[in-house]
Design a protein around this motif. Structure first.
Motif, PDB file in Angstrom:
ATOM      1  N   THR B 278       0.857  -1.181   0.000  1.00 38.47           N
ATOM      2  CA  THR B 278       0.000   0.000   0.000  1.00 38.47           C
ATOM      3  C   THR B 278       0.894   1.232   0.000  1.00 38.47           C
ATOM      4  O   THR B 278       2.073   1.145   0.319  1.00 38.47           O
ATOM      5  N   CYS B 279       0.343   2.332  -0.367  1.00 42.63           N
ATOM      6  CA  CYS B 279       1.038   3.601  -0.164  1.00 42.63           C
ATOM      7  C   CYS B 279      -0.029   4.662  -0.003  1.00 42.63           C
ATOM      8  O   CYS B 279      -1.206   4.411  -0.250  1.00 42.63           O
ATOM      9  N   ALA B 280       0.350   5.812   0.457  1.00 41.83           N
ATOM     10  CA  ALA B 280      -0.638   6.865   0.678  1.00 41.83           C
ATOM     11  C   ALA B 280       0.039   8.219   0.504  1.00 41.83           C
ATOM     12  O   ALA B 280       1.266   8.325   0.626  1.00 41.83           O
ATOM     13  N   LEU B 281      -0.776   9.200   0.202  1.00 35.59           N
ATOM     14  CA  LEU B 281      -0.258  10.553   0.041  1.00 35.59           C
ATOM     15  C   LEU B 281      -0.919  11.453   1.071  1.00 35.59           C
ATOM     16  O   LEU B 281      -2.118  11.372   1.290  1.00 35.59           O
ATOM     17  N   GLY B 282      -0.129  12.276   1.700  1.00 33.61           N
ATOM     18  CA  GLY B 282      -0.690  13.179   2.703  1.00 33.61           C
ATOM     19  C   GLY B 282      -0.038  14.533   2.611  1.00 33.61           C
ATOM     20  O   GLY B 282       0.527  14.911   1.588  1.00 33.61           O
ATOM     21  N   GLY B 283      -0.103  15.248   3.711  1.00 39.23           N
ATOM     22  CA  GLY B 283       0.487  16.580   3.754  1.00 39.23           C
ATOM     23  C   GLY B 283      -0.432  17.621   3.164  1.00 39.23           C
ATOM     24  O   GLY B 283      -1.645  17.429   3.101  1.00 39.23           O
ATOM     25  N   GLU B 284       0.149  18.728   2.750  1.00 39.59           N
ATOM     26  CA  GLU B 284      -0.651  19.795   2.170  1.00 39.59           C
ATOM     27  C   GLU B 284       0.086  20.356   0.965  1.00 39.59           C
ATOM     28  O   GLU B 284       1.301  20.179   0.835  1.00 39.59           O
ATOM     29  N   SER B 285      -0.657  20.978   0.093  1.00 38.32           N
ATOM     30  CA  SER B 285      -0.020  21.481  -1.116  1.00 38.32           C
ATOM     31  C   SER B 285      -0.853  22.591  -1.727  1.00 38.32           C
ATOM     32  O   SER B 285      -2.029  22.392  -2.017  1.00 38.32           O
ATOM     33  N   ASN B 286      -0.237  23.730  -1.914  1.00 38.56           N
ATOM     34  CA  ASN B 286      -0.936  24.832  -2.563  1.00 38.56           C
ATOM     35  C   ASN B 286      -0.563  24.969  -4.039  1.00 38.56           C
ATOM     36  O   ASN B 286      -1.106  25.820  -4.737  1.00 38.56           O
ATOM     37  N   PHE B 287       0.384  24.178  -4.472  1.00 42.22           N
ATOM     38  CA  PHE B 287       0.776  24.230  -5.893  1.00 42.22           C
ATOM     39  C   PHE B 287       1.599  22.987  -6.217  1.00 42.22           C
ATOM     40  O   PHE B 287       2.037  22.269  -5.315  1.00 42.22           O
ATOM     41  N   GLU B 288       1.800  22.752  -7.514  1.00 42.71           N
ATOM     42  CA  GLU B 288       2.668  21.659  -7.944  1.00 42.71           C
ATOM     43  C   GLU B 288       4.074  22.220  -8.152  1.00 42.71           C
ATOM     44  O   GLU B 288       4.232  23.366  -8.562  1.00 42.71           O
ATOM     45  N   SER B 289       5.069  21.375  -7.908  1.00 41.55           N
ATOM     46  CA  SER B 289       6.450  21.814  -8.127  1.00 41.55           C
ATOM     47  C   SER B 289       7.149  20.814  -9.027  1.00 41.55           C
ATOM     48  O   SER B 289       6.999  19.606  -8.851  1.00 41.55           O
ATOM     49  N   ALA B 290       7.941  21.363  -9.956  1.00 37.67           N
ATOM     50  CA  ALA B 290       8.748  20.488 -10.808  1.00 37.67           C
ATOM     51  C   ALA B 290       9.868  19.891  -9.970  1.00 37.67           C
ATOM     52  O   ALA B 290      10.541  20.597  -9.224  1.00 37.67           O
ATOM     53  N   LEU B 291      10.046  18.582 -10.096  1.00 39.26           N
ATOM     54  CA  LEU B 291      11.068  17.914  -9.291  1.00 39.26           C
ATOM     55  C   LEU B 291      12.249  17.452 -10.137  1.00 39.26           C
ATOM     56  O   LEU B 291      13.398  17.645  -9.784  1.00 39.26           O
ATOM     57  N   ASN B 292      11.906  16.804 -11.248  1.00 40.02           N
ATOM     58  CA  ASN B 292      12.943  16.094 -11.987  1.00 40.02           C
ATOM     59  C   ASN B 292      12.587  16.070 -13.466  1.00 40.02           C
ATOM     60  O   ASN B 292      11.403  16.020 -13.810  1.00 40.02           O
ATOM     61  N   TRP B 293      13.581  16.124 -14.303  1.00 34.42           N
ATOM     62  CA  TRP B 293      13.300  16.056 -15.738  1.00 34.42           C
ATOM     63  C   TRP B 293      13.810  14.738 -16.316  1.00 34.42           C
ATOM     64  O   TRP B 293      14.862  14.217 -15.878  1.00 34.42           O
ATOM     65  N   ILE B 294      13.066  14.216 -17.267  1.00 32.43           N
ATOM     66  CA  ILE B 294      13.410  12.936 -17.882  1.00 32.43           C
ATOM     67  C   ILE B 294      13.566  13.162 -19.384  1.00 32.43           C
ATOM     68  O   ILE B 294      12.780  13.896 -19.993  1.00 32.43           O
ATOM     69  N   SER B 295      14.540  12.503 -19.966  1.00 36.01           N
ATOM     70  CA  SER B 295      14.739  12.673 -21.410  1.00 36.01           C
ATOM     71  C   SER B 295      13.653  11.929 -22.182  1.00 36.01           C
ATOM     72  O   SER B 295      12.996  11.034 -21.644  1.00 36.01           O
ATOM     73  N   ASP B 296      13.479  12.278 -23.454  1.00 34.52           N
ATOM     74  CA  ASP B 296      12.489  11.605 -24.297  1.00 34.52           C
ATOM     75  C   ASP B 296      12.758  10.109 -24.354  1.00 34.52           C
ATOM     76  O   ASP B 296      11.834   9.295 -24.409  1.00 34.52           O
ATOM     77  N   GLN B 297      14.017   9.741 -24.363  1.00 34.67           N
ATOM     78  CA  GLN B 297      14.370   8.313 -24.466  1.00 34.67           C
ATOM     79  C   GLN B 297      13.969   7.557 -23.202  1.00 34.67           C
ATOM     80  O   GLN B 297      13.556   6.399 -23.264  1.00 34.67           O
ATOM     81  N   ASP B 298      14.114   8.203 -22.075  1.00 36.08           N
ATOM     82  CA  ASP B 298      13.866   7.496 -20.813  1.00 36.08           C
ATOM     83  C   ASP B 298      12.399   7.512 -20.376  1.00 36.08           C
ATOM     84  O   ASP B 298      11.963   6.642 -19.615  1.00 36.08           O
ATOM     85  N   ALA B 299      11.679   8.528 -20.811  1.00 34.99           N
ATOM     86  CA  ALA B 299      10.306   8.676 -20.304  1.00 34.99           C
ATOM     87  C   ALA B 299       9.428   7.525 -20.792  1.00 34.99           C
ATOM     88  O   ALA B 299       9.296   7.290 -21.991  1.00 34.99           O
ATOM     89  N   ALA B 300       8.839   6.820 -19.848  1.00 35.87           N
ATOM     90  CA  ALA B 300       7.984   5.683 -20.193  1.00 35.87           C
ATOM     91  C   ALA B 300       6.654   5.818 -19.456  1.00 35.87           C
ATOM     92  O   ALA B 300       6.519   6.604 -18.517  1.00 35.87           O
ATOM     93  N   VAL B 301       5.694   5.036 -19.909  1.00 39.04           N
ATOM     94  CA  VAL B 301       4.339   5.116 -19.354  1.00 39.04           C
ATOM     95  C   VAL B 301       3.864   3.721 -18.971  1.00 39.04           C
ATOM     96  O   VAL B 301       3.968   2.781 -19.772  1.00 39.04           O
ATOM     97  N   MET B 302       3.383   3.571 -17.757  1.00 38.87           N
ATOM     98  CA  MET B 302       2.772   2.297 -17.366  1.00 38.87           C
ATOM     99  C   MET B 302       1.519   2.105 -18.223  1.00 38.87           C
ATOM    100  O   MET B 302       0.653   2.986 -18.243  1.00 38.87           O
ATOM    101  N   SER B 303       1.456   0.999 -18.909  1.00 35.23           N
ATOM    102  CA  SER B 303       0.389   0.806 -19.889  1.00 35.23           C
ATOM    103  C   SER B 303      -0.311  -0.525 -19.671  1.00 35.23           C
ATOM    104  O   SER B 303       0.302  -1.500 -19.241  1.00 35.23           O
ATOM    105  N   THR B 304      -1.592  -0.524 -19.972  1.00 33.21           N
ATOM    106  CA  THR B 304      -2.385  -1.743 -19.868  1.00 33.21           C
ATOM    107  C   THR B 304      -3.033  -1.995 -21.215  1.00 33.21           C
ATOM    108  O   THR B 304      -3.739  -1.121 -21.739  1.00 33.21           O
ATOM    109  N   ILE B 305      -2.775  -3.163 -21.782  1.00 27.58           N
ATOM    110  CA  ILE B 305      -3.382  -3.496 -23.070  1.00 27.58           C
ATOM    111  C   ILE B 305      -4.358  -4.638 -22.826  1.00 27.58           C
ATOM    112  O   ILE B 305      -4.005  -5.659 -22.218  1.00 27.58           O
ATOM    113  N   ALA B 306      -5.576  -4.447 -23.275  1.00 18.77           N
ATOM    114  CA  ALA B 306      -6.606  -5.470 -23.031  1.00 18.77           C
ATOM    115  C   ALA B 306      -7.619  -5.450 -24.157  1.00 18.77           C
ATOM    116  O   ALA B 306      -7.723  -4.476 -24.905  1.00 18.77           O
TER     117      ALA B 306
END
Lengths: 668, 382
Positions: B278-306
């Protein structure tokens, strides 16, 4: 250049919800994006984007659905209908649980309407789905006729004063491997707590005031064997429900898209003194946690003042004050104590903020004992609060919780309860344990610590809890024959250590307490000597005094057998394990032989709980088992007959007739 | 002080990312420890995964973290590990954690655009505040909770820290101890940062929990925990929010949380683990912040094919092709095909049904643009 007009499919035209969407340019290097709130009623205009666009909707269940569209150059607007199905939104057709947010399968519609909605609106091309839906609908409508056992409703004043203010009965239906109960609660003037007995304890679920609420209770067996319960709730404002879910699973971005809109309407609602504060409360919690604080203006004070029975209003007001510059801590402390006085907050966020706020202000007023006491009260409830659920939900045997962590003056203690554990049917002794309800969890933990698992006793027999320490009912099953006790003597073990020794070694102690049977009230009376503190006491009730209870009627034996079948099933549900199947068949045959039918007794929540579970098991486990037996037709007819004899627990006269009838000769 | 990475500050007004990474596996006063036993151990034992996980996360930050607008400024590491002496890393005692937190605060307090990352892996409790146990927890018989960190209060008090983006990563259990009722009296644990009349400011201060409330976090012995593995995978490849024209795919604080939840859910879906994560998200947030950048080659997407209907999966051979060499297929199976596809690319997806089946002759082909956090690819075959 024209704009993009985005909307939800026509099937959602009647739905009142809106879904937050991100719309991103994917063909241009600009990578520009915007957000929108989509509805089925009217299209949302999106400006300033061009080229190929991705429309991405995150549902309250945590699922993300994406689709692409092209916005060609030209003066005409382009309308894009987001390809969302009822299945996407509701988890149709089997109330599928979201892997991300398991307690959110539906958000907007009650289960009956959900299926009608899905069946009516499924694409005709998807014949299988339509067919499934209609069959499911028919089945549900048929089964909807079954009443659930009554659930108690409590009112809380302060945290320490709890009163039962009535019952509510819902509709119950087996759905897949789950037993789903739908409860419709009328509007109340102040918050209520719904008591849901489940797996030898109670869930207490807060019901918001001022608007009718629909609650869906989903009971299911899990792979581990222990049953699970999830509680889902539909508020009058479905967008408020959605916002709550986004906040619960930490999708602050979606919460912001929806929350800003809801905050607008909440503010308007409050300005108009509308009597539905629930949406305003959720909007305020959103603003405190993820939004623009300046938008709270003065309406938190209004929320606090205009709804004097709503604890959350005072909590929100206090936190708004706390987050302003030059906060007046005296005023904040007062508002928090007012919240405490109103009772347990409706939303878990409120309970959490109430405690956190008290902790913060108590650092300023270290000498104030009232603040320390209040912190201990909140902590007791937070310790038992579940992390799931739309509203405050805590697990206990009684809503007035343990204050063993808060022993300062002025905090009331709970009334004790009496429990009897009968480890084996042919055991020589029956062990009775007296303990206050707030200690039951401690008690279980202590037993577990010493490798004495309470479940093992429950699995072998009964676990009855009586309402008061001095008034044991004469009978074990409501309406059955009274016990003939004579003048038994109870031996008492004094204190916690002795309790453990007694349970593990069986050694008797030399203390005795007289017991008498009161024929007029039909009660077993035990002198309440020593019952006024919070210590546990153990009594050995010698079997000589209790033999008569074993002379049960076939009805009682049936119920006992059913209970015994149901309990181990909660622990071990592998149909391949012959023991479980054996129990089931034994129970079923006993029930058929008795010819009595069975019913969930209204007052005995524990048995009611077992019956609820058993009813599900009969449908999901016994029926397939019987189909494989020789003479399956006969067995199935018997089973249908048995199930058909369920008695509405609300019809007490029928129930009384059922339990008081004389066994016919030849019955076992 | 164990600073394992430090970038010289070129100018005072340059924002930086500062991380405090703590991994506690050695608990001398809990079961299996070599110190005097705590008043009650609450059934808690020594752990082997947290030191490994903390080191791995620290390494990732130093080698894989990429934020051009707020580059990595420092990583301070505290590790308590059984059987390891003289590693050169300070142990995660309460006192060391407190001092390290002070230094981390100072670094983060330099610029409001800075990012503060607080990572903890070790024993945790929920009572109901979230409590993190330092190495020397249980040392004092009459001050049982002295060496426990009250994360809830720490999180509150850090509202005053200048860095507006604060990310708390808590890879620890959040169970309520079953047999420590007497010890639960009074306030539990101490905040690492004390605050009086804390001035609340708008901030992005999310908490990523490696376990839902009342649940356990888990990992294989002597290995990186499942949650930290998921965290690094999402930071590195799978957690993007969108593509930006300047630096490629950006992982922001919101998309990281969403992708982590999805990652864990999919891990459970595969059924390869003995326990449900399990995991959970908490805390508070008034905005989104950029954390990390990924190159086009590395960026992948969890995908489901059915297939639709799902029943057809039993006879369907599934294919995908991105037109640029990423081609795969899978034979018939009743299960959804859980795979990863390259982000920001149009894929051709195809289902071909075997001849001897109720759907014989059916074929389905779609073109789909793959975008994080999840691509749900449905192939209608009838």
């Amino acid at each position: 250049m024209g704009d993009l007009l985005v909307k939800l499919p026509e099937i959602f035209r009647e739905a009142r919800f809106r879904l937050p969407a991100r719309i991103l340019e994917i063909s241009s290097e600009r990578g520009k994006k915007t957000t929108a709130l989509l509805s089925g009623e009217s299209a949302q205009r999106v400006t300033g984007l061009k080229g190929q666009l991705l429309v991405q909707v995150t549902l309250p269940s945590g699922r993300t659905v994406s689709a692409t569209t092209d916005l060609m150059t030209g003066p005409e607007d382009r309308t894009f209908v987001m390809p969302l199905s009822a299945e996407d939104v509701f988890g149709f057709p089997a109330l599928k649980r979201s892997p991300v947010q398991p307690n959110v399968s539906w958000n907007f519609l009650d289960s009956k309407n959900l299926f009608r909605f899905a069946a009516d609106n499924s694409p005709q091309s998807d014949a299988a789905k339509t067919s499934d839906a209609k069959q499911m609908l028919q089945r549900m409508e048929k089964l909807m006729e079954v009443n659930s056992p009554p659930f108690r409703l409590w009112r809380s004043k302060r945290f320490t004063d709890w009163t039962v203010i009535g019952n509510v009965t819902g509709k119950r239906v087996p759905l897949g491997s789950e037993l789903v109960t739908t409860l419709r609660l009328d509007r109340f003037r102040e918050p209520r707590f719904l008591e849901v007995p489940f797996d030898d304890r109670n869930f207490y679920v807060a019901i918001p005031p001022h608007h009718a609420t629909i609650v869906l209770l989903r009971m299911a067996a899990t792979d581990e064997g222990a049953p699970s319960l999830t509680v889902e709730m539909r508020f009058a404002d479905s967008n408020a429900s959605s916002l709550l879910h986004y906040l619960q699973h930490g999708d602050f971005e979606s919460a912001r898209i929806l929350g800003e809109d809801l905050a607008d309407s909440a503010e308007a609602l409050l300005r108009g003194k509308r009597r539905d504060p629930t949406a305003a409360v959720i909007a305020a919690y959103y603003l405190l946690r993820a939004g623009d604080l300046s938008r709270l203006h003065d309406w938190t004070a209004n929320l606090d003042n205009w709804f004097p029975k709503l604890p959350d209003g005072a909590v929100i007001h206090a936190w708004h004050l706390l987050k302003t510059a030059d906060a007046d801590y005296q005023q904040i402390a007062n508002r928090l104590l007012v919240a405490l006085d109103r009772g347990v907050p409706v939303f878990t966020e409120g309970l959490r903020r109430l405690m956190d706020g008290l902790v913060i202000v108590s650092q300023e007023f270290e000498e104030r004992e009232d603040l320390q006491n209040a912190i201990q009260l909140c902590r007791a409830y937070l310790l038992r609060a579940t992390s799931f659920g739309d509203t405050t939900t805590f697990i206990a045997t009684h809503p007035q919780l343990s204050l063993q962590f808060a022993n300062s003056e002025g905090i009331q203690r709970e009334e004790p309860q009496f429990s009897i554990f009968d480890p084996e049917e042919d055991a020589e002794t029956v062990i009775a344990t007296w303990c206050p309800p707030q200690s039951i969890e401690s008690y279980r933990s202590l037993l577990k610590l010493r490798n004495f698992d309470l479940l093992s006793t429950a699995a072998g027999g009964f676990d009855f809890e009586f309402d008061s320490p001095g008034g044991l009912p004469a009978t074990y099953i409501d309406g059955s024959e009274p016990l003939e006790l004579g003048s038994p003597t109870l031996k008492v073990a004094d204190g916690t250590d002795l309790l453990i020794r007694e349970l593990t070694t069986g050694k008797a102690t030399d203390k005795t307490v007289p017991v008498r049977f009161d024929a007029t009230t039909g009660s077993l009376m035990i002198d309440p000597e020593g019952f006024t503190d919070s210590e546990w006491r153990v009594f050995e009730l010698f079997s000589a005094g209790f033999e008569s209870y074993r002379k049960t009627t076939p009805d009682q034996r049936t119920i006992i057998a059913l209970c015994k079948a149901a309990v181990p099933l909660s622990i071990e549900r592998d149909p391949a394990a012959g023991i479980v199947s054996g129990h089931l068949l034994q129970a079923w045959r006993a029930a058929v032989r008795s010819g009595s039918g069975w019913a969930p007794p209204a007052r005995w929540w524990f048995l009611g709980n077992l019956f609820s579970r058993l009813e599900m098991i009969l449908e999901t486990e016994v029926r397939p088992l019987l189909k494989r037996l020789p003479g399956a037709d006969v067995h199935l007819r018997d089973l249908d007959s048995l199930v058909g004899k369920r008695i509405n627990p609300g019809k007490q006269a029928i129930w009384d007739q059922f339990v008081s009838r004389t066994p016919t000769e030849g019955e076992e | 002080m164990t600073i394992v990475f430090e970038r010289p500050v070129t100018a005072a007004d340059v924002p930086q990312t500062h991380a405090l990474v703590i991994g506690v596996g050695r608990y001398p006063h809990l079961n299996g420890g070599d110190g005097e036993r705590a008043l009650t151990t609450m059934g808690l034992n020594q752990l082997s995964s947290p030191p490994v996980s903390a080191r791995r996360f620290s390494e990732y930050l130093q080698t894989g973290f990429s934020n051009m607008e707020c580059p990595l400024g420092s990583v301070e590491l505290l590790i308590s590990e059984s059987g390891v002496n003289g590693s050169g890393i300070e142990p995660a005692t309460f006192s060391n954690m407190e001092k390290a937190c002070d230094r981390w605060y100072e670094r983060c307090d330099g610029n409001e655009m800075s990012i503060g990352i607080f990572y903890f892996c070790g024993h945790g409790l929920r009572v109901p505040d979230t409590i993190l146990l330092a190495e020397d927890f249980g040392q004092h018989k009459r001050r049982y909770w002295e060496n426990a960190v009250n994360l809830t209060a720490t999180h509150h008090n850090l509202a005053e820290m200048k860095a507006k983006t604060q990310l708390f990563i808590i890879d620890a259990c959040r169970e309520r101890p079953a047999n420590a009722f007497e010890q639960l009296q009074g306030t539990m644990g101490r905040p690492l940062i004390h605050g009086s009349r804390v001035r609340f400011r708008e901030r992005d201060a999310r908490i990523l929990y490696g376990a839902a409330a009342g649940k356990q976090a888990s990992g294989q012995q002597h290995s990186v925990s499942y949650f930290t593995t998921a965290l690094i995978d999402c930071m590195r490849r799978l957690g993007a929010s969108q593509r930006t024209h300047k630096y490629g795919w950006v992982v922001d604080t919101n998309s990281l949380g969403k992708s982590l939840q999805l990652y864990i859910a999919r891990l459970n879906q595969t059924g390869i683990l003995d326990t449900e994560l399990t995991c959970a998200l908490g805390g508070e947030s008034n905005f989104e912040s950029a954390l990390n950048w990924i190159s086009d080659q590395d960026a992948a997407v969890m995908s489901t094919i059915a297939c639709m209907p799902e029943d057809a999966m039993k006879w369907a051979e599934l294919h995908f092709d991105n037109g640029n060499g990423h081609v795969e297929h899978r034979g018939p199976s009743p299960d959804h095909w859980l795979t990863e596809l390259q982000a920001g690319v149009h894929y051709q997806l195809r289902a071909e049904i075997q001849s001897e089946s109720p759907y014989a002759g059916a074929r389905s082909e779609i073109k789909k643009y793959i975008h994080p956090p999840h691509a749900d690819c449905r192939l209608e075959v009838d």
